[in-house]
Motif scaffolding. Structure first.
Motif, PDB file in Angstrom:
ATOM      1  N   ILE A  71     134.588 122.815 -12.272  1.00 22.60           N
ATOM      2  CA  ILE A  71     135.715 121.886 -12.426  1.00 22.60           C
ATOM      3  C   ILE A  71     135.106 120.500 -12.371  1.00 22.60           C
ATOM      4  O   ILE A  71     134.471 120.131 -11.377  1.00 22.60           O
ATOM      5  N   LYS A  72     135.271 119.734 -13.422  1.00 24.99           N
ATOM      6  CA  LYS A  72     134.733 118.372 -13.466  1.00 24.99           C
ATOM      7  C   LYS A  72     135.796 117.415 -12.945  1.00 24.99           C
ATOM      8  O   LYS A  72     136.955 117.511 -13.317  1.00 24.99           O
ATOM      9  N   SER A  73     135.362 116.507 -12.108  1.00 27.07           N
ATOM     10  CA  SER A  73     136.261 115.529 -11.520  1.00 27.07           C
ATOM     11  C   SER A  73     135.710 114.134 -11.786  1.00 27.07           C
ATOM     12  O   SER A  73     134.499 113.931 -11.829  1.00 27.07           O
ATOM     13  N   LEU A  74     136.620 113.197 -11.961  1.00 27.00           N
ATOM     14  CA  LEU A  74     136.241 111.808 -12.161  1.00 27.00           C
ATOM     15  C   LEU A  74     137.059 110.953 -11.205  1.00 27.00           C
ATOM     16  O   LEU A  74     138.283 111.001 -11.211  1.00 27.00           O
ATOM     17  N   VAL A  75     136.353 110.216 -10.356  1.00 22.62           N
ATOM     18  CA  VAL A  75     137.000 109.335  -9.379  1.00 22.62           C
ATOM     19  C   VAL A  75     136.816 107.898  -9.863  1.00 22.62           C
ATOM     20  O   VAL A  75     135.686 107.424  -9.994  1.00 22.62           O
ATOM     21  N   TYR A  76     137.924 107.236 -10.166  1.00 24.86           N
ATOM     22  CA  TYR A  76     137.886 105.818 -10.564  1.00 24.86           C
ATOM     23  C   TYR A  76     138.248 104.971  -9.349  1.00 24.86           C
ATOM     24  O   TYR A  76     139.223 105.260  -8.660  1.00 24.86           O
ATOM     25  N   MET A  77     137.485 103.924  -9.135  1.00 19.98           N
ATOM     26  CA  MET A  77     137.788 102.981  -8.061  1.00 19.98           C
ATOM     27  C   MET A  77     137.791 101.577  -8.660  1.00 19.98           C
ATOM     28  O   MET A  77     136.938 101.244  -9.478  1.00 19.98           O
ATOM     29  N   GLN A  78     138.761 100.769  -8.235  1.00 19.89           N
ATOM     30  CA  GLN A  78     138.825  99.385  -8.697  1.00 19.89           C
ATOM     31  C   GLN A  78     138.588  98.468  -7.507  1.00 19.89           C
ATOM     32  O   GLN A  78     139.280  98.546  -6.496  1.00 19.89           O
ATOM     33  N   HIS A  79     137.596  97.596  -7.657  1.00 21.03           N
ATOM     34  CA  HIS A  79     137.203  96.667  -6.592  1.00 21.03           C
ATOM     35  C   HIS A  79     138.027  95.393  -6.690  1.00 21.03           C
ATOM     36  O   HIS A  79     138.560  95.067  -7.745  1.00 21.03           O
ATOM     37  N   HIS A  80     138.135  94.671  -5.588  1.00 16.89           N
ATOM     38  CA  HIS A  80     138.840  93.383  -5.610  1.00 16.89           C
ATOM     39  C   HIS A  80     138.036  92.303  -6.331  1.00 16.89           C
ATOM     40  O   HIS A  80     138.604  91.377  -6.886  1.00 16.89           O
ATOM     41  N   ARG A  81     136.724  92.435  -6.324  1.00 20.49           N
ATOM     42  CA  ARG A  81     135.868  91.396  -6.882  1.00 20.49           C
ATOM     43  C   ARG A  81     135.538  91.658  -8.347  1.00 20.49           C
ATOM     44  O   ARG A  81     135.521  92.799  -8.784  1.00 20.49           O
ATOM     45  N   PRO A  82     135.221  90.605  -9.099  1.00 13.60           N
ATOM     46  CA  PRO A  82     134.800  90.787 -10.495  1.00 13.60           C
ATOM     47  C   PRO A  82     133.346  91.263 -10.559  1.00 13.60           C
ATOM     48  O   PRO A  82     132.614  91.208  -9.574  1.00 13.60           O
ATOM     49  N   TRP A  83     132.954  91.706 -11.742  1.00 17.51           N
ATOM     50  CA  TRP A  83     131.602  92.244 -11.939  1.00 17.51           C
ATOM     51  C   TRP A  83     130.499  91.254 -11.607  1.00 17.51           C
ATOM     52  O   TRP A  83     129.395  91.653 -11.256  1.00 17.51           O
ATOM     53  N   GLN A  84     130.760  89.956 -11.727  1.00 15.64           N
ATOM     54  CA  GLN A  84     129.710  88.969 -11.484  1.00 15.64           C
ATOM     55  C   GLN A  84     129.246  88.971 -10.026  1.00 15.64           C
ATOM     56  O   GLN A  84     128.170  88.509  -9.723  1.00 15.64           O
ATOM     57  N   GLU A  85     130.038  89.497  -9.142  1.00 10.02           N
ATOM     58  CA  GLU A  85     129.693  89.487  -7.718  1.00 10.02           C
ATOM     59  C   GLU A  85     129.046  90.811  -7.313  1.00 10.02           C
ATOM     60  O   GLU A  85     129.504  91.505  -6.410  1.00 10.02           O
ATOM     61  N   LEU A  86     127.958  91.137  -7.991  1.00 14.84           N
ATOM     62  CA  LEU A  86     127.264  92.400  -7.732  1.00 14.84           C
ATOM     63  C   LEU A  86     126.756  92.514  -6.302  1.00 14.84           C
ATOM     64  O   LEU A  86     126.650  93.611  -5.766  1.00 14.84           O
ATOM     65  N   SER A  87     126.441  91.389  -5.687  1.00 15.51           N
ATOM     66  CA  SER A  87     125.937  91.437  -4.315  1.00 15.51           C
ATOM     67  C   SER A  87     126.992  91.961  -3.339  1.00 15.51           C
ATOM     68  O   SER A  87     126.656  92.416  -2.251  1.00 15.51           O
ATOM     69  N   VAL A  88     128.250  91.919  -3.736  1.00 20.40           N
ATOM     70  CA  VAL A  88     129.337  92.466  -2.920  1.00 20.40           C
ATOM     71  C   VAL A  88     129.699  93.869  -3.405  1.00 20.40           C
ATOM     72  O   VAL A  88     129.960  94.767  -2.598  1.00 20.40           O
ATOM     73  N   ILE A  89     129.703  94.086  -4.712  1.00 21.09           N
ATOM     74  CA  ILE A  89     130.154  95.352  -5.297  1.00 21.09           C
ATOM     75  C   ILE A  89     129.178  96.495  -4.999  1.00 21.09           C
ATOM     76  O   ILE A  89     129.599  97.599  -4.642  1.00 21.09           O
ATOM     77  N   ILE A  90     127.893  96.243  -5.120  1.00 20.99           N
ATOM     78  CA  ILE A  90     126.913  97.322  -4.935  1.00 20.99           C
ATOM     79  C   ILE A  90     126.944  97.888  -3.511  1.00 20.99           C
ATOM     80  O   ILE A  90     126.981  99.110  -3.340  1.00 20.99           O
ATOM     81  N   PRO A  91     126.967  97.066  -2.469  1.00 21.04           N
ATOM     82  CA  PRO A  91     127.087  97.657  -1.121  1.00 21.04           C
ATOM     83  C   PRO A  91     128.407  98.411  -0.920  1.00 21.04           C
ATOM     84  O   PRO A  91     128.429  99.455  -0.270  1.00 21.04           O
ATOM     85  N   SER A  92     129.495  97.906  -1.505  1.00 23.42           N
ATOM     86  CA  SER A  92     130.772  98.614  -1.411  1.00 23.42           C
ATOM     87  C   SER A  92     130.688  99.969  -2.101  1.00 23.42           C
ATOM     88  O   SER A  92     131.171 100.974  -1.584  1.00 23.42           O
ATOM     89  N   ARG A  93     130.066  99.977  -3.276  1.00 25.86           N
ATOM     90  CA  ARG A  93     129.885 101.230  -4.014  1.00 25.86           C
ATOM     91  C   ARG A  93     129.058 102.220  -3.203  1.00 25.86           C
ATOM     92  O   ARG A  93     129.395 103.401  -3.102  1.00 25.86           O
ATOM     93  N   ASP A  94     127.988 101.736  -2.602  1.00 27.53           N
ATOM     94  CA  ASP A  94     127.120 102.615  -1.815  1.00 27.53           C
ATOM     95  C   ASP A  94     127.863 103.225  -0.630  1.00 27.53           C
ATOM     96  O   ASP A  94     127.702 104.406  -0.330  1.00 27.53           O
ATOM     97  N   ARG A  95     128.677 102.418   0.040  1.00 26.11           N
ATOM     98  CA  ARG A  95     129.460 102.951   1.167  1.00 26.11           C
ATOM     99  C   ARG A  95     130.441 104.016   0.688  1.00 26.11           C
ATOM    100  O   ARG A  95     130.640 105.031   1.353  1.00 26.11           O
ATOM    101  N   PHE A  96     131.039 103.798  -0.491  1.00 26.08           N
ATOM    102  CA  PHE A  96     131.977 104.799  -1.012  1.00 26.08           C
ATOM    103  C   PHE A  96     131.247 106.080  -1.418  1.00 26.08           C
ATOM    104  O   PHE A  96     131.750 107.180  -1.199  1.00 26.08           O
ATOM    105  N   VAL A  97     130.053 105.960  -1.990  1.00 28.52           N
ATOM    106  CA  VAL A  97     129.266 107.151  -2.349  1.00 28.52           C
ATOM    107  C   VAL A  97     128.932 107.954  -1.096  1.00 28.52           C
ATOM    108  O   VAL A  97     129.023 109.190  -1.102  1.00 28.52           O
TER     109      VAL A  97
END
Length: 168
Positions: A71-97
């Protein structure tokens, strides 16, 4: 005024919308529906708990493959910050992973691909049959039945009905 702005170089640092991330997960076809429902609720709960980081979540099950038992699953998450703020998005992504990995460990839903039979095409063709049908196993039939029951239970359960032997 405008004549002053016209002479300046303007950089728009808010040029993109909120970052959206997708995570692909594979589950064994025998995974109970309750576990998949728990994944949906766990992702929603994670967003509620981390409301300053994440805006929303969506869990979909776009494909079920009975032959591979997956069964293939796809989890979409939308962050509060825009893509330009990778220094915030990447740690958030890692915590979610890490959260997803912990969920899968605790739910005991590790996907192991089934052993695939080796088809000797020449033998099957000499016998006048289809090589795929010649080596079709009872396990594949069981996976297809599990897929049928899963979709039946999912669609019936979503409408609040009791699942019986009703046709799909």
């Amino acid at each position: 005024s405008n004549h002053v702005l016209a002479q300046l170089f303007i950089v728009n640092h808010r040029r993109s919308k909120h970052a959206q991330l997708g995570f692909f997960l594979d589950f064994n076809i025998k995974t109970p529906r309750e576990t998949l429902d728990a994944l949906v609720e766990a992702c929603k709960g994670y967003v509620r708990k981390h409301k300053n980081e994440w805006r929303s979540s969506l869990v979909t099950f776009p494909e079920i493959n009975a032959r591979e038992g997956i069964i293939k699953s796809l989890v979409y998450m939308q962050h509060h910050r825009p893509w330009q703020e990778l220094s915030v998005i990447i740690p958030s992504r890692d915590r979610f992973v890490h959260f997803l990995a912990k969920f899968m460990r605790e739910a005991n839903v590790a996907y192991t691909p089934p052993v695939q039979p080796i088809a000797v095409v020449a033998e099957a063709i000499e016998e006048g049959g289809n090589p795929v049908d010649a080596y079709r196993s009872a396990e594949v039939d069981a996976h297809e039945e599990a897929a049928r029951q899963f979709f039946q239970g999912w669609s019936q359960g979503a409408r609040g009905r009791n699942v019986t032997d009703a046709p799909i």
